[in-house]
Motif scaffolding. Structure first.
Motif, PDB file in Angstrom:
ATOM      1  N   THR A 331      -1.299  -4.207   2.401  1.00 43.08           N
ATOM      2  CA  THR A 331      -0.159  -3.388   1.969  1.00 43.08           C
ATOM      3  C   THR A 331       0.711  -4.112   0.945  1.00 43.08           C
ATOM      4  O   THR A 331       1.379  -3.466   0.139  1.00 43.08           O
ATOM      5  CB  THR A 331       0.701  -2.978   3.175  1.00 43.08           C
ATOM      6  N   HIS A 356       7.103   3.092   0.948  1.00 45.88           N
ATOM      7  CA  HIS A 356       6.927   1.699   1.349  1.00 45.88           C
ATOM      8  C   HIS A 356       8.265   1.021   1.630  1.00 45.88           C
ATOM      9  O   HIS A 356       8.395   0.268   2.595  1.00 45.88           O
ATOM     10  CB  HIS A 356       6.153   0.940   0.264  1.00 45.88           C
ATOM     11  N   LYS A 361       6.652  -1.244   4.335  1.00 39.36           N
ATOM     12  CA  LYS A 361       5.207  -1.474   4.234  1.00 39.36           C
ATOM     13  C   LYS A 361       4.916  -2.317   2.990  1.00 39.36           C
ATOM     14  O   LYS A 361       5.047  -1.835   1.865  1.00 39.36           O
ATOM     15  CB  LYS A 361       4.448  -0.150   4.135  1.00 39.36           C
TER      16      LYS A 361
END
Length: 489
Positions: A331, A356, A361
Motif C-alpha cells: 500500500t 488512503h 492506507k
C-alpha cells in the motif's frame, strides 16, 4: 538546437554528388569519376590540384573528403578551408554545408548568425535544403510569433521546391496553426506529398490524420488508408506508427481485427521505449488480449510506462499493488503511484489518495489531506468522492463536524444519481441537519433512493463503522489513438 536536426541532411550532401554542373576540366572530370567508383584516395589526389587552382567544385569535393575522412585523414579545419573557397566562389552546396556546420558546431564554432548568413546565400540560389534549415533555425530562435511566422514562410518556400522534410514541417504548422492560419485540409495535402516522397514521419502523421478524419473531406476517418500509411512507416521502424497500426488491429478499424498482430506491433514500439506502447502491452496482458492473461507481465509493463510518466499506467500499477495483482500487496508503493497520477489531475487517482489518507492506507491518516484530494476528485465529478466528503464533514474533520458542508456534498452526489447520497440527504432533511427541516423533501429523497436501498444501506452501515466507499480493482481500458498530437521536431 539539437545536433541531430540538420545532421542527417548535411551528411546526405556528403554522401552524394553536388548540385553544381560538371566542369570540363579533365582533372575534375577524372576526380568526379573516381568518386562515383568510390575510389576516394585516388579522387582526393586528383581533385586537390584542381582545388588549389581555385576550382569551386573541386574545392567542395576535397572539403567533403576531409570532413568525412574518406581517402584522407579526417581534418575538419582543413575541410572548412576548402569549403570556404567553394562557398566564396558561389557554390551553393558549400554555402549550405557551412551554414549547417555552423549550426551543429562541426569544424566551426556554433554560431547562429554565421549559419544564417551562409544558409541565406544558399537559399537565395534556390537551395531547398537551406530554406528548410532556415525554417528550423527560426524555430529554434525562440517561441515568439515573429520567429514562428518566419519559420513557416521558409518551410512553405522549401516545400514548394519539393523538399520532403520541409513539406512535413510545413504540414505540421498548417495542422497546428503555428505561424500560419490553421488549415487541416492543406496539412493533409502536404503530409501526403512528403509521405509519397518517403518521409517516414510524414507517413506516420498522415496515418494519424486519416485515422481521426482531420483534413479529410466530411471529417470521416479513412481507417484503411491510415493503416496503409502507418504500415509503410512501421516497416521502417517508426515506433509511433507501429503503435498506431497496433490500435487499428486491436479495434478492427481499416483492417481485420487481430489482437495478436496488435500486440506484436505494440511490443515492437515498446522495445524502442515508446511509453504509450508499453502501456498498451500492459493492458494486453491485464486483459489477455492476443496473449494469455498475465498479471505479473501486466504490472511489469505498467511500471515501465509509469516510470515514463504515463498517468494511466501509474494509476493501474497502483491498483495492482493495492490488490496484490502481479505484485505483492504494497500500500505504500500504491500510494506513491496514486499520488503521482493524482498530481497530474487523474480523477480516479485523486479519489484513491483521498481514501488512503482517510483510512491511513500506505500513508499516515490525515483527514485534512483526505479532504484536499476528495475535493479535487469531487470537483471533477466523482460522485463517490462527493459522498465520502459528505461522510467526513458529517462525522467531523479533525473533530469538527460541518452539517452544511455535508449536505452540500451529499446533494452534489445525489444530483448525479448516486443512491447512497440520496439516502443520506433524505436523513438530513428529516433531521434538519445542515438544511432546513422538510419532511416533504426528505420523503422525496427517500423515494428516489428507494426503500429497499435504504434497508440495504442501514445493514451495511451497522457492519462497517467506517462507511467510506472504496473503489474495487478495475484496470480501465482507455487505449485511444494518440492522434490529437502530430509528431515532429
Amino acid at each position: 538546437m539539437k545536433r541531430r536536426v540538420l545532421y542527417g541532411v548535411l551528411f546526405a550532401v556528403l554522401a552524394g554528388c553536388s548540385a553544381g554542373a560538371l566542369a570540363s576540366v579533365s582533372g575534375l572530370s577524372d576526380g568526379l569519376a573516381q568518386l562515383e567508383r568510390r575510389q576516394f584516395e585516388s579522387a582526393y589526389a586528383t581533385l586537390m590540384p584542381e582545388a588549389e587552382k581555385g576550382n569551386p567544385r573541386a574545392a567542395l569535393e576535397v572539403g567533403k573528403l576531409l570532413l568525412t575522412g574518406r581517402g584522407v585523414a579526417k581534418d575538419e579545419a582543413a575541410a572548412v578551408k576548402w569549403l570556404l573557397v567553394a562557398a566564396d566562389s558561389g557554390n551553393r552546396d558549400a554555402q549550405y554545408m557551412l551554414g549547417a556546420m555552423s549550426v551543429e558546431g562541426i569544424g566551426l564554432p556554433k554560431d547562429s548568425q554565421v549559419a544564417l548568413t551562409w544558409l541565406s546565400k544558399a537559399a537565395a540560389q534556390g537551395d531547398a535544403r537551406a530554406k528548410t534549415a532556415l525554417g528550423i533555425l527560426m524555430q529554434s530562435a525562440g517561441p515568439g510569433s515573429q520567429h514562428t511566422e518566419q519559420a513557416a514562410r521558409w518551410f512553405e518556400r522549401a516545400a514548394a521546391s519539393g523538399e520532403p522534410e520541409a513539406q512535413r514541417r510545413w504540414a505540421l504548422m498548417l495542422a497546428s496553426g503555428r505561424g500560419v492560419a490553421k488549415n487541416e485540409g492543406e496539412a493533409l495535402k502536404w503530409f501526403k506529398k512528403a509521405a509519397v516522397a518517403g518521409d517516414v514521419e510524414a507517413q506516420r502523421n498522415l496515418g494519424i490524420m486519416l485515422s481521426t478524419g482531420k483534413g479529410v473531406t466530411g471529417g470521416k476517418p479513412d481507417f484503411a488508408e491510415a493503416a496503409r500509411w502507418y504500415g509503410l512507416a512501421a516497416k521502417k521502424g517508426d515506433a509511433k506508427a507501429q503503435y498506431g497500426l497496433g490500435i487499428l488491429y486491436a479495434k478492427g478499424q481499416g483492417v481485420a481485427p487481430d489482437q495478436e498482430k496488435a500486440l506484436i506491433l505494440y511490443r515492437m514500439a515498446a522495445t524502442q521505449g515508446l511509453a504509450t506502447a508499453e502501456y498498451a502491452v500492459g493492458l494486453a496482458y491485464a486483459y489477455g488480449r492476443g496473449t494469455a492473461q498475465n498479471d505479473v507481465k501486466a504490472a511489469d509493463w505498467f511500471e515501465a510506462a509509469a516510470q515514463q510518466g504515463v498517468v494511466r499506467a501509474q494509476y493501474n500499477l497502483a491498483l495492482m499493488l493495492e490488490a496484490g495483482r502481479g505484485r505483492p500487496v504494497d500500500t505504500v508503493a500504491a500510494s506513491k503511484w496514486f499520488l503521482m497520477a493524482a498530481e497530474k489531475g487523474l480523477r480516479e487517482a485523486q479519489y484513491n489518495m483521498g481514501y488512503h489518507y482517510a483510512e491511513g492506507k500506505g500513508v499516515p491518516r490525515d483527514q485534512g489531506k483526505a479532504v484536499f484530494w476528495y475535493e479535487k476528485a469531487a470537483a471533477a465529478g466523482d460522485v463517490k468522492a462527493q459522498y465520502n466528503l459528505g461522510m467526513l464533514y458529517l462525522n467531523g474533520v479533525n473533530g469538527k463536524a460541518d452539517d452544511e458542508k455535508a449536505a452540500f456534498f451529499y446533494r452534489m452526489a445525489a444530483g448525479a444519481g448516486y443512491g447512497p447520497a440520496m439516502y443520506r440527504l433524505a436523513v438530513l432533511y428529516e433531521e434538519g441537519r445542515g438544511v432546513k427541516q422538510s419532511y416533504q423533501l426528505a420523503g422525496e429523497w427517500y423515494e428516489r433512493a428507494d426503500l429497499a436501498a435504504k434497508v440495504k444501506i442501514d445493514e451495511a452501515m451497522k457492519k462497517n463503522p467506517h462507511p467510506f466507499v472504496q473503489r474495487t480493482l478495475q484496470v480501465p481500458d482507455d487505449l485511444n489513438q494518440s492522434s490529437d498530437k502530430l509528431a515532429g521536431h
